[in-house]
Scaffold this active site. Sequence first.
Site: not given
Length: 315
Positions: A240, A244, A267
């Site tokens: 995951h 992202d 992020h």
Amino acid sequence: MRHYVQNTLKAAVTFEGIGLHSGTSAKMVVLPAAAQHGISFKRTDIALGDTVIPARWDMVERTALCTRLVNAAGVSVSTVEHIMAALAGCGVHNARVEIDGPEVPIMDGSSAQFVRGIMATGIQRLGAPVRAWEVLKPVLVETREARAMLLPCDRLKMTFNIDFAEQGIGNQSRELDLRNGAFARELCDSRTFCRRVDVEAMQSNGLALGGVPGENAVVFDGPVVHAGPGLRHSDEPVRHKMLDALGDLALAGLPLFGHYIGDKAGHSLTNTLLRALFAEPGAVREVTCDPIRTARLPGQGLVWSEIPEQVRKAA
């Protein structure tokens, strides 16, 4: 010319659901767009002013828990990373995303439903060559706990490492060449995850209000894993994180040729990396893709049979 043109969708596709952090319901429609348009978001619930937000790295308001785009008028849309990863992973270069709320629906916590919707609608070839960014020299950004790097590479390649004290996660590493539909096969159904202690902290700060353990997020609580029928991959968390990262890298505005290396990155750090890439003289150049380059882009060669079924459990 089969693999030498930009792509969009054949028709509009609609997704509805709640936002992971806001808990607000939203209807999102992904529409075809002309060549050279790129990806943009439009807030249809706001009547006045500039409601269009380009999906671009310099529009990012950096946060730790999701990627939020904000235009000059202050209009925003949050948690764009999963739909951006799906568009990039399906080889869609141009699309208009209309949404009637502040946050992209979380769906099941992965990009799988977006991928299935896009591919079921179909991909439309456009009459313009694909343009891309080519990384020419290494660029590194780091904090005390994490680092992210881009190296020259003739395709998009990704290496990621995570390390959590939580018993159910631990240390996980994975490397992936993102050519030939690899995103859809290997990453798209991996769900967002967190620790139980993080859920409590986020909700006390007005976040994760739409999160449902096992339904749209995997929650680790020591040795206990809340993951619905179970984990979809034994290393679902690191997959995951890679999902992202692809979504955040797609905010470069064009497909990227480079090797992304993330060590506990999130992020904000990936966005910092893009800012550093475009600020460093001679670090990147725009290229027009010939058929050989185009064939190396994510999404090229993806076929429906390679997309994971809606329910998949790790062996």
